[in-house]
Design a protein around this motif. Structure first.
Motif: not given
Length: 117
Positions: A14-20, A32-37, A42-48, A61-67
């Motif tokens: 699973v890809a885990l992308i963390r934003l800070e 978006q680039d990080a999500v689609v790369a 399954g991809v998890v985007l942690d925006v905590t 994020i929505d564009r990445g989700h749609r792609q």
């Protein structure tokens, strides 16, 4: 502006992308680039740890989700209650099947996606 950081790691396929930090017009495309790369089903985007997320960040994020969806892949977003982003995602219309309250729940959902594919 608060510095922003994007990190990606893989856990059990699973890809885990963390934003800070802050995400806005100046760096939304990086999200978006990080999500689609990613290459995982399954991809998890942690925006905590995101302190600010404007409409440009939500759109990215929505564009990445749609792609990902167009590639039969899934995105799950970690946005705990009380964080700056939780209200933003709710107002933007992201559902509870995509935006989850804990990292554990998001990873479990993404792992099920990986196993199903």
């Amino acid at each position: 502006m608060v510095p922003s950081e994007i990190t990606t790691e893989y856990r059990d396929g699973v890809a885990l992308i963390r934003l800070e930090g802050e995400f806005d017009l100046t760096n939304a495309d990086d999200v978006q680039d990080a999500v689609v790369a990613t290459t995982a089903a399954g991809v998890v985007l942690d925006v905590t740890a995101v302190s600010y997320l404007d409409s440009s960040g939500i759109r990215a994020i929505d564009r990445g989700h749609r792609q990902l969806a167009s590639e039969q892949r899934s995105l799950f977003i970690v946005s705990p209650p009380g964080t700056p982003s939780s209200w933003t995602f709710r107002v933007a219309g992201f559902g509870g099947d995509v935006v989850l309250e804990t990292l554990e729940a998001a990873l479990a959902s993404a792992l099920r996606t990986r196993i199903a594919s």
